[in-house]
Scaffold this motif. Sequence first.
Motif, PDB file in Angstrom:
ATOM      1  N   GLU A 284       0.828  -1.207   0.000  1.00  0.00           N
ATOM      2  CA  GLU A 284       0.000   0.000   0.000  1.00  0.00           C
ATOM      3  C   GLU A 284       0.860   1.254   0.000  1.00  0.00           C
ATOM      4  N   CYS A 285       0.483   2.208  -0.832  1.00  0.00           N
ATOM      5  CA  CYS A 285       1.177   3.503  -0.844  1.00  0.00           C
ATOM      6  C   CYS A 285       0.811   4.263   0.433  1.00  0.00           C
ATOM      7  N   SER A 286       1.823   4.654   1.190  1.00  0.00           N
ATOM      8  CA  SER A 286       1.547   5.328   2.458  1.00  0.00           C
ATOM      9  C   SER A 286       1.085   6.763   2.242  1.00  0.00           C
ATOM     10  N   VAL A 287       1.236   7.267   1.021  1.00  0.00           N
ATOM     11  CA  VAL A 287       0.819   8.649   0.748  1.00  0.00           C
ATOM     12  C   VAL A 287      -0.659   8.717   0.360  1.00  0.00           C
ATOM     13  N   CYS A 288      -1.054   7.862  -0.602  1.00  0.00           N
ATOM     14  CA  CYS A 288      -2.418   8.011  -1.136  1.00  0.00           C
ATOM     15  C   CYS A 288      -3.322   6.809  -0.889  1.00  0.00           C
ATOM     16  N   GLY A 289      -2.760   5.696  -0.422  1.00  0.00           N
ATOM     17  CA  GLY A 289      -3.606   4.540  -0.154  1.00  0.00           C
ATOM     18  C   GLY A 289      -3.776   3.598  -1.328  1.00  0.00           C
ATOM     19  N   TYR A 290      -3.148   3.908  -2.453  1.00  0.00           N
ATOM     20  CA  TYR A 290      -3.196   3.007  -3.607  1.00  0.00           C
ATOM     21  C   TYR A 290      -2.595   1.661  -3.212  1.00  0.00           C
ATOM     22  N   ILE A 291      -3.224   0.584  -3.663  1.00  0.00           N
ATOM     23  CA  ILE A 291      -2.715  -0.743  -3.334  1.00  0.00           C
ATOM     24  C   ILE A 291      -2.168  -1.410  -4.584  1.00  0.00           C
TER      25      ILE A 291
ATOM     26  N   THR B   1       7.151   4.581  -9.745  1.00  0.00           N
ATOM     27  CA  THR B   1       6.477   5.434  -8.758  1.00  0.00           C
ATOM     28  C   THR B   1       4.990   5.091  -8.704  1.00  0.00           C
ATOM     29  N   CYS B   2       4.387   5.479  -7.618  1.00  0.00           N
ATOM     30  CA  CYS B   2       2.950   5.229  -7.421  1.00  0.00           C
ATOM     31  C   CYS B   2       2.154   5.795  -8.595  1.00  0.00           C
ATOM     32  N   PRO B   3       1.329   4.969  -9.258  1.00  0.00           N
ATOM     33  CA  PRO B   3       0.580   5.464 -10.410  1.00  0.00           C
ATOM     34  C   PRO B   3      -0.476   6.501 -10.051  1.00  0.00           C
ATOM     35  N   VAL B   4      -0.815   6.585  -8.779  1.00  0.00           N
ATOM     36  CA  VAL B   4      -1.848   7.542  -8.381  1.00  0.00           C
ATOM     37  C   VAL B   4      -1.238   8.873  -7.959  1.00  0.00           C
ATOM     38  N   CYS B   5      -0.240   8.825  -7.047  1.00  0.00           N
ATOM     39  CA  CYS B   5       0.250  10.088  -6.483  1.00  0.00           C
ATOM     40  C   CYS B   5       1.704  10.382  -6.818  1.00  0.00           C
ATOM     41  N   GLY B   6       2.397   9.424  -7.437  1.00  0.00           N
ATOM     42  CA  GLY B   6       3.778   9.673  -7.826  1.00  0.00           C
ATOM     43  C   GLY B   6       4.794   9.430  -6.717  1.00  0.00           C
ATOM     44  N   ALA B   7       4.358   8.900  -5.576  1.00  0.00           N
ATOM     45  CA  ALA B   7       5.288   8.621  -4.480  1.00  0.00           C
ATOM     46  C   ALA B   7       6.285   7.532  -4.895  1.00  0.00           C
ATOM     47  N   GLU B   8       7.472   7.549  -4.292  1.00  0.00           N
ATOM     48  CA  GLU B   8       8.504   6.568  -4.634  1.00  0.00           C
ATOM     49  C   GLU B   8       8.161   5.191  -4.067  1.00  0.00           C
TER      50      GLU B   8
HETATM   51 FE    FE Z   1       0.364   6.926  -3.928  1.00  0.00          FE
END
Ligand code: FE
Length: 227
Positions: free
Chosen positions: A180-187, A213-220
Amino acid sequence: MNSKALHSLTYGLFVVSSFKGDRINGQIANTVIQVCSEPQVIQAVINRSNLTHEYISASKVFTASILARETPLSFIGGFGFKSGRDVDKFSGVGYKTGQSGAPVVLDNSLAYIEAKVISQLDVHTHTIFVGLITDADVIKEGEPITYAYYQQVKRGTTPKTAPSFIADKKEDKATMDKYECSVCGYIYDPEKGDPDGGIKPGTRFEDIPDDWTCPVCGAEKSQFKKL
Ligand code: FE
């Protein structure tokens, strides 16, 4: 009170845009609805801390672009998890300037509506902007994306209380962990991969290149946590 009742509300998914001076901005919103038909009026509910709120307040116009079901996550993320204060959200996006002067997103849009603000109501954190429709057009045929489809299918965030979530977790535990992305919650689901980002279905999270990177928010990638 059981707040889960609110999860049963249904919504669409839109890019709401506006301008201020020579600057433009847009954001994802799930709260555009038609209010009445004679005259034709819509409303959009926008968070007061958002840049788009500032622009609508200044120009008194907004546009709503209605997104197609197949809209890539990265596109939604570009308008949803970033602020126009930090990036130019329209960079690389197909759009036109509407009659109102506000931008109209053309990429991944089925249709758009332009409106002039005739009334607004402050509701704690948000403002309901009520707009008289000044122009509208269909861009292409297709099925509009719903907020529920975006949450469950595109983002893969099945509620943790759902039986399917627990079953999946057990089954996949050995080699195919979800992250899970800790920034946006994308799984990230290894079974689905991230085809838009070049990650084939069946790719373990551990095997994804480090520059992904996260496809939703771009987080690493390092911002992801194992579920
Ligand atoms: Fe994200």
